[in-house]
Write a protein that holds these residues in place. Structure first.
Motif, PDB file in Angstrom:
ATOM      1  N   LEU A 118      51.341  19.704  39.751  1.00 54.92           N
ATOM      2  CA  LEU A 118      52.272  20.415  40.643  1.00 54.92           C
ATOM      3  C   LEU A 118      53.011  19.452  41.563  1.00 54.92           C
ATOM      4  N   THR A 119      54.237  19.816  41.897  1.00 51.21           N
ATOM      5  CA  THR A 119      55.022  18.968  42.816  1.00 51.21           C
ATOM      6  C   THR A 119      54.593  19.305  44.248  1.00 51.21           C
ATOM      7  N   LEU A 120      55.100  18.487  45.170  1.00 51.05           N
ATOM      8  CA  LEU A 120      54.755  18.707  46.578  1.00 51.05           C
ATOM      9  C   LEU A 120      55.166  20.099  47.045  1.00 51.05           C
ATOM     10  N   THR A 121      56.349  20.496  46.675  1.00 52.74           N
ATOM     11  CA  THR A 121      56.873  21.793  47.098  1.00 52.74           C
ATOM     12  C   THR A 121      56.023  22.919  46.519  1.00 52.74           C
ATOM     13  N   GLU A 122      55.725  22.805  45.234  1.00 53.24           N
ATOM     14  CA  GLU A 122      54.916  23.853  44.584  1.00 53.24           C
ATOM     15  C   GLU A 122      53.535  23.942  45.241  1.00 53.24           C
ATOM     16  N   ARG A 123      52.980  22.765  45.540  1.00 53.49           N
ATOM     17  CA  ARG A 123      51.651  22.705  46.158  1.00 53.49           C
ATOM     18  C   ARG A 123      51.649  23.426  47.514  1.00 53.49           C
ATOM     19  N   GLU A 124      52.693  23.119  48.278  1.00 47.64           N
ATOM     20  CA  GLU A 124      52.786  23.706  49.615  1.00 47.64           C
ATOM     21  C   GLU A 124      52.947  25.217  49.505  1.00 47.64           C
ATOM     22  N   THR A 125      53.804  25.677  48.593  1.00 52.70           N
ATOM     23  CA  THR A 125      54.068  27.117  48.432  1.00 52.70           C
ATOM     24  C   THR A 125      52.792  27.841  48.000  1.00 52.70           C
ATOM     25  N   ILE A 126      52.102  27.282  47.019  1.00 49.67           N
ATOM     26  CA  ILE A 126      50.908  27.952  46.489  1.00 49.67           C
ATOM     27  C   ILE A 126      49.808  28.007  47.555  1.00 49.67           C
ATOM     28  N   PHE A 127      49.610  26.907  48.274  1.00 53.17           N
ATOM     29  CA  PHE A 127      48.594  26.899  49.344  1.00 53.17           C
ATOM     30  C   PHE A 127      48.929  27.945  50.411  1.00 53.17           C
ATOM     31  N   THR A 128      50.202  28.055  50.780  1.00 56.62           N
ATOM     32  CA  THR A 128      50.609  29.022  51.807  1.00 56.62           C
ATOM     33  C   THR A 128      50.330  30.444  51.333  1.00 56.62           C
ATOM     34  N   GLU A 129      50.718  30.714  50.080  1.00 58.97           N
ATOM     35  CA  GLU A 129      50.496  32.072  49.536  1.00 58.97           C
ATOM     36  C   GLU A 129      49.004  32.391  49.456  1.00 58.97           C
ATOM     37  N   LEU A 130      48.248  31.395  49.001  1.00 53.24           N
ATOM     38  CA  LEU A 130      46.804  31.576  48.865  1.00 53.24           C
ATOM     39  C   LEU A 130      46.170  31.798  50.249  1.00 53.24           C
ATOM     40  N   ALA A 131      46.642  31.060  51.236  1.00 51.30           N
ATOM     41  CA  ALA A 131      46.110  31.185  52.594  1.00 51.30           C
ATOM     42  C   ALA A 131      46.385  32.585  53.137  1.00 51.30           C
ATOM     43  N   LYS A 132      47.590  33.091  52.856  1.00 53.79           N
ATOM     44  CA  LYS A 132      47.967  34.429  53.318  1.00 53.79           C
ATOM     45  C   LYS A 132      47.050  35.472  52.676  1.00 53.79           C
ATOM     46  N   LYS A 133      46.843  35.300  51.368  1.00 51.89           N
ATOM     47  CA  LYS A 133      46.010  36.256  50.617  1.00 51.89           C
ATOM     48  C   LYS A 133      44.558  36.211  51.107  1.00 51.89           C
ATOM     49  N   MET A 134      44.070  35.002  51.360  1.00 55.29           N
ATOM     50  CA  MET A 134      42.671  34.856  51.756  1.00 55.29           C
ATOM     51  C   MET A 134      42.438  35.337  53.177  1.00 55.29           C
ATOM     52  N   SER A 135      43.408  35.160  54.072  1.00 58.66           N
ATOM     53  CA  SER A 135      43.186  35.597  55.452  1.00 58.66           C
ATOM     54  C   SER A 135      43.070  37.109  55.551  1.00 58.66           C
ATOM     55  N   ALA A 136      43.620  37.788  54.541  1.00 55.94           N
ATOM     56  CA  ALA A 136      43.523  39.249  54.547  1.00 55.94           C
ATOM     57  C   ALA A 136      42.107  39.710  54.159  1.00 55.94           C
ATOM     58  N   ASN A 137      41.333  38.776  53.598  1.00 51.01           N
ATOM     59  CA  ASN A 137      39.971  39.123  53.161  1.00 51.01           C
ATOM     60  C   ASN A 137      39.024  39.121  54.366  1.00 51.01           C
ATOM     61  N   ALA A 138      38.252  40.189  54.501  1.00 50.67           N
ATOM     62  CA  ALA A 138      37.377  40.367  55.668  1.00 50.67           C
ATOM     63  C   ALA A 138      36.285  39.302  55.767  1.00 50.67           C
ATOM     64  N   GLN A 139      35.884  38.738  54.649  1.00 45.72           N
ATOM     65  CA  GLN A 139      34.784  37.757  54.649  1.00 45.72           C
ATOM     66  C   GLN A 139      35.243  36.348  55.004  1.00 45.72           C
ATOM     67  N   VAL A 140      36.551  36.133  55.038  1.00 45.52           N
ATOM     68  CA  VAL A 140      37.074  34.781  55.328  1.00 45.52           C
ATOM     69  C   VAL A 140      37.254  34.627  56.838  1.00 45.52           C
ATOM     70  N   ASP A 141      36.658  33.548  57.335  1.00 43.08           N
ATOM     71  CA  ASP A 141      36.718  33.325  58.771  1.00 43.08           C
ATOM     72  C   ASP A 141      37.914  32.450  59.147  1.00 43.08           C
ATOM     73  N   GLU A 142      38.089  31.370  58.377  1.00 41.27           N
ATOM     74  CA  GLU A 142      39.140  30.412  58.726  1.00 41.27           C
ATOM     75  C   GLU A 142      39.602  29.666  57.461  1.00 41.27           C
ATOM     76  N   ILE A 143      40.848  29.207  57.516  1.00 46.52           N
ATOM     77  CA  ILE A 143      41.374  28.448  56.360  1.00 46.52           C
ATOM     78  C   ILE A 143      42.025  27.160  56.885  1.00 46.52           C
ATOM     79  N   SER A 144      41.747  26.061  56.165  1.00 45.93           N
ATOM     80  CA  SER A 144      42.378  24.797  56.601  1.00 45.93           C
ATOM     81  C   SER A 144      42.915  24.056  55.375  1.00 45.93           C
ATOM     82  N   TYR A 145      44.175  23.608  55.448  1.00 45.03           N
ATOM     83  CA  TYR A 145      44.728  22.826  54.316  1.00 45.03           C
ATOM     84  C   TYR A 145      45.856  21.885  54.746  1.00 45.03           C
TER      85      TYR A 145
END
Lengths: 294, 189
Positions: A118-145
């Motif tokens: 993956l390119t830098l841009t793709e990496r950043e986009t996917i991490f952001t989307e994944l972070a958004k999805k994971m923060s909505a999960n009740a069991q996730v306390d914090e995300i760092s990337y």
């Protein structure tokens, strides 16, 4: 055709232009390569809540795996992490905290990595989307990337691309202009020969062919010389970096243009200069069409 | 074709070889209506004509042999045949000794003989010679004219423009006298 000085100038101009373009592309490729290498080391850590169960961990893992670009999602060994942390603090906190207490302080962590292609841009986009999805999960306390760093790198990449594209355009325009200028002088200096060929019944195409044959030879030789020079300089530089301890790691990440990239550049540059030369020759010969008979 | 300078001899030759646009009338050469020819057809007309000009129009960076060979290269004649034809032509015009030399090292008469050989090498139907002796002394001029007469006997038509009509002595020559763009005399010697 004669006029050796013109031929030499034309040859030098074409060779230097090709050399500059190849060098720029190589620098860009390796700079982005180094940035991507750094960003690849940067993974996403998802910290689960203290009361999360094994089932929760599996659910979160399944959710992560739904993103197709994820290459690995690993639950970190808390015991190992705790020991490492304790060891690093040994001199300061000896006896203050027990191993179990330390492990309890470390949350359940899932380390996520993405595909290396993956390119830098793709990496950043996917991490952001994944972070958004994971923060909505009740069991996730914090995300760092290191989102900000990825964003900065993406920005640098964008700037470099823009500068690269502009430099490429300027170079290509300059080459076109210089090649056109040289070709025009070349044709004009060969006026007498064109006149004789025309008098003897040579068609326009056969006159163009005389010049195009020379241009073909120039471009081919220029490409070979430019490519060999860049490859030689690159290999020498890489070897030099390899022997110096400080940059040894960087040197491993430096790569020359791949075969596909090299072929694409050769074909593109060849076509570009050849077509440009052809139109200049055509225009110049046509301008000389009022050939003197006397 | 004789006549004083400015009579229109060169203009007529330019019209015949499509170097000049026809403003009125019609020019027919070897079955081609020159005025109707498209740009791409002009070279094919010129291939049927041999040209000998006052300025020789030789390529300075090519040897005598290579200069004579040029029309055959343009006509895509194979190398073997080119060698054969050029060698034969060189001996016919008496240039064997200088065949590997460059034009700048030749005398005016020799250079004009190279031009004649080049004009004849591809067996043209007509040869146009515009003031071919203009730069030569009387003795060399006579030898060049003799060369024309020699080749004309083999069936090639020579149209020679000159303002020195004393050079035309061969019986059977058709003399066209032009003046101020008009044909004023037409007779056979």
């Amino acid at each position: 055709m004669k006029i050796a000085p013109l031929k030499i100038s034309l040859f030098v101009i074409i060779t230097l232009s090709i050399l500059m373009i190849i060098t720029s592309l190589l620098c860009y490729k390796n700079f982005i390569g180094l940035l991507s290498l750094w960003s690849r080391a940067n993974k996403m850590n998802i910290y689960l809540k203290v009361d999360s169960t094994d089932k929760d961990k599996t659910d979160v893992l399944n959710l992560i795996q739904q993103t197709p670009q994820v290459s690995s999602a690993v639950v970190l060994d808390r015991q190992k992490a705790g020991l490492e942390f304790q060891n690093s603090l040994k001199n300061f906190s000896s006896g203050l905290i027990t191993e179990d207490e330390m492990i309890d302080l470390i949350p359940e962590t899932i380390e996520v990595d993405l595909q290396s292609s993956l390119t830098l841009t793709e990496r950043e986009t996917i991490f952001t989307e994944l972070a958004k999805k994971m923060s909505a999960n009740a069991q996730v306390d914090e995300i760092s990337y290191s989102a900000s760093w990825l964003k900065k790198l993406e920005f640098i990449d964008r700037i470099l691309r823009s500068i690269g594209a502009s430099v490429f355009l300027v170079l290509v325009t300059s080459i076109s202009y210089l090649v056109a200028l040289m070709m025009r002088s070349y044709v004009e200096d060969s006026k007498q020969e064109i006149e004789v060929y025309s008098l003897l019944g040579a068609t326009r195409w056969s006159v163009y062919r005389i010049f195009l044959k020379d241009v073909f030879l120039f471009i081919s030789t220029s490409l070979i010389i430019a490519f060999s020079s860049v490859l030689l300089i690159f290999t020498l530089l890489k070897n030099k970096l390899n022997t110096s301890g400080l940059f040894g790691m960087i040197s491993d990440s430096l790569h020359f243009l791949s075969l596909t990239e090299s072929i694409s550049i050769v074909v593109l540059l060849f076509l570009f200069i050849f077509i440009n030369s052809f139109f200049t020759i055509q225009a110049s010969v046509n301008k000389l069409n009022q050939l003197s008979y006397d | 074709m004789i006549g004083p300078s400015g009579a229109g001899k060169t203009t007529l030759f330019k019209l015949i070889s499509a170097y000049e646009k026809i403003s009125s009338g019609e020019v027919s050469v070897l079955g081609h209506n020159v005025g109707q020819l498209k740009r791409g057809q002009i070279p094919f007309l010129r291939r049927k004509i041999g040209f000998v000009l006052q300025s020789y129009k030789l390529l300075k960076n090519k040897t005598v042999f290579e200069n004579i060979e040029l029309p055959l290269i343009i006509l895509n004649v194979n190398k073997e045949e080119r060698q054969k034809k050029v060698s034969a032509m060189i001996s016919q015009v008496g240039l064997t000794e200088v065949q590997d030399q460059f034009p700048d090292f030749l005398s005016g008469g020799e250079q004009q003989r190279v031009a004649i050989a080049r004009a004849l090498i591809h067996d043209p139907e007509i040869v146009i010679a515009d003031e071919p002796t203009g730069n030569l002394d009387p003795e060399l001029s006579n030898s060049i004219m003799n060369l024309f007469f020699k080749f004309s006997k083999s069936g090639v038509t020579f149209v020679v423009a000159t303002h020195d009509y004393r050079l035309i002595k061969e019986p059977g020559c058709r003399i066209l006298k032009v003046d101020k763009g008009e044909l004023v005399e037409d007779h056979i010697l």
